[in-house]
Design an enzyme around this catalytic site. Structure first.
Site, PDB file in Angstrom:
ATOM      1  N   HIS A  14       0.837  -1.208   0.000  1.00 57.11           N
ATOM      2  CA  HIS A  14       0.000   0.000   0.000  1.00 57.11           C
ATOM      3  C   HIS A  14       0.870   1.255   0.000  1.00 57.11           C
ATOM      4  O   HIS A  14       0.605   2.215  -0.716  1.00 57.11           O
ATOM      5  CB  HIS A  14      -0.917   0.014   1.227  1.00 57.11           C
ATOM      6  CG  HIS A  14      -1.884  -1.125   1.270  1.00 57.11           C
ATOM      7  ND1 HIS A  14      -2.888  -1.280   0.331  1.00 57.11           N
ATOM      8  CD2 HIS A  14      -2.011  -2.169   2.124  1.00 57.11           C
ATOM      9  CE1 HIS A  14      -3.585  -2.366   0.612  1.00 57.11           C
ATOM     10  NE2 HIS A  14      -3.073  -2.924   1.690  1.00 57.11           N
ATOM     11  N   LYS A  15       1.919   1.244   0.840  1.00 59.72           N
ATOM     12  CA  LYS A  15       2.839   2.390   0.885  1.00 59.72           C
ATOM     13  C   LYS A  15       3.536   2.559  -0.469  1.00 59.72           C
ATOM     14  O   LYS A  15       3.700   3.677  -0.960  1.00 59.72           O
ATOM     15  CB  LYS A  15       3.907   2.187   1.968  1.00 59.72           C
ATOM     16  CG  LYS A  15       3.497   2.607   3.357  1.00 59.72           C
ATOM     17  CD  LYS A  15       4.727   2.587   4.253  1.00 59.72           C
ATOM     18  CE  LYS A  15       4.345   2.841   5.700  1.00 59.72           C
ATOM     19  NZ  LYS A  15       5.535   2.861   6.571  1.00 59.72           N
ATOM     20  N   ASP A  73       8.972   6.274   7.489  1.00 60.49           N
ATOM     21  CA  ASP A  73       8.447   5.662   8.705  1.00 60.49           C
ATOM     22  C   ASP A  73       7.316   6.560   9.145  1.00 60.49           C
ATOM     23  O   ASP A  73       7.479   7.778   9.252  1.00 60.49           O
ATOM     24  CB  ASP A  73       9.501   5.537   9.807  1.00 60.49           C
ATOM     25  CG  ASP A  73       9.047   4.552  10.888  1.00 60.49           C
ATOM     26  OD1 ASP A  73       8.750   3.396  10.528  1.00 60.49           O
ATOM     27  OD2 ASP A  73       8.963   4.934  12.058  1.00 60.49           O
ATOM     28  N   GLY A 157      -4.391   0.775   7.074  1.00 61.07           N
ATOM     29  CA  GLY A 157      -3.984   1.174   8.419  1.00 61.07           C
ATOM     30  C   GLY A 157      -5.123   1.821   9.189  1.00 61.07           C
ATOM     31  O   GLY A 157      -6.242   1.303   9.247  1.00 61.07           O
ATOM     32  N   ASP A 159      -6.600   4.591   8.416  1.00 56.60           N
ATOM     33  CA  ASP A 159      -7.368   5.495   7.549  1.00 56.60           C
ATOM     34  C   ASP A 159      -8.881   5.500   7.827  1.00 56.60           C
ATOM     35  O   ASP A 159      -9.509   6.553   7.775  1.00 56.60           O
ATOM     36  CB  ASP A 159      -7.120   5.168   6.072  1.00 56.60           C
ATOM     37  CG  ASP A 159      -5.745   5.620   5.598  1.00 56.60           C
ATOM     38  OD1 ASP A 159      -5.017   6.268   6.377  1.00 56.60           O
ATOM     39  OD2 ASP A 159      -5.396   5.321   4.437  1.00 56.60           O
TER      40      ASP A 159
END
Length: 203
Positions: A14-15, A73, A157, A159
């Site tokens: 996703h990142k 991070d 996450g 969200d």
């Protein structure tokens, strides 16, 4: 213009998608950990801050590949619980925790807490490490409130719990296009673009 190659030091798809989308109009060709044969690499993130952990990831992958590397991070700070989960956001409910488990733990800790006391922010530290030894570390933040239940199907996450005041909707309800314009990661990457433009040249 020839694109510079950048490895993104994350195992989170996703990142990777989000970073790739935000940088798609920039003069970088993004490579994943899989692309450089480092898929599954375990990096011990033992820093005390987002910045330290981002640098640990970027330095490790740069040293293994000899290539320009970007790492982030990021996490959620909730004021009512002393800025937890912070750097432990991904493993808030324990090692290997799912998004669902982390969100459930957060909601449990905030049970009965009124909306005005549910303030928090997403934080993203973005590190760029170059083979010549240069390092850039930047931070982006996005203020918001923690909802009482998960809403929306987009994002990942925390969200579905993170309400953006301007829209009174969660990141998961807003969708990637709006989220990327105003998110902590979007803001950190905007700063990174400016810093890289100065260093590498380009548009």
């Amino acid at each position: 213009m020839e694109k510079n190659i950048a490895v993104v030091a994350t195992g989170n798809k996703h990142k990777l998608e989000e970073i790739g989308k935000i940088l798609e109009d920039f003069f970088l060709q993004i490579k994943s950990m899989k692309d450089v044969d480092l898929e599954g690499l375990h990096i011990v993130e033992d820093g005390k801050t987002f910045e330290e952990n981002a640098l640990i990831k970027a330095r490790t992958v740069m040293e293994k590949t000899g290539m320009f590397t970007i790492a982030d991070d990021s996490g959620l700070e909730v004021d009512y619980i002393d800025k937890q989960p912070g750097i432990y956001s991904a493993r808030f409910a324990g090692e290997g925790a799912t998004d669902e488990m982390n969100n459930k733990k957060l909601l449990g800790l905030l049970e009965g807490v009124p909306q005005e006391k549910r303030s928090g922010r997403f934080v993203c530290a973005m590190a760029a490490v170059f083979p010549d030894g240069d390092e850039i570390v930047l931070r982006g933040e996005c203020e918001g409130k923690i909802g009482f239940e998960e809403k929306g199907k987009s994002g990942f996450g925390y969200d579905p719990l993170f309400i953006v005041p301007q829209y009174d909707k969660t990141f998961a309800e807003l969708g990637p296009e709006i989220k990327n314009q105003m998110s902590h990661r979007g803001r950190a990457l905007k700063k990174l673009k400016e810093a890289l433009t100065k260093k590498l040249g380009g548009k």
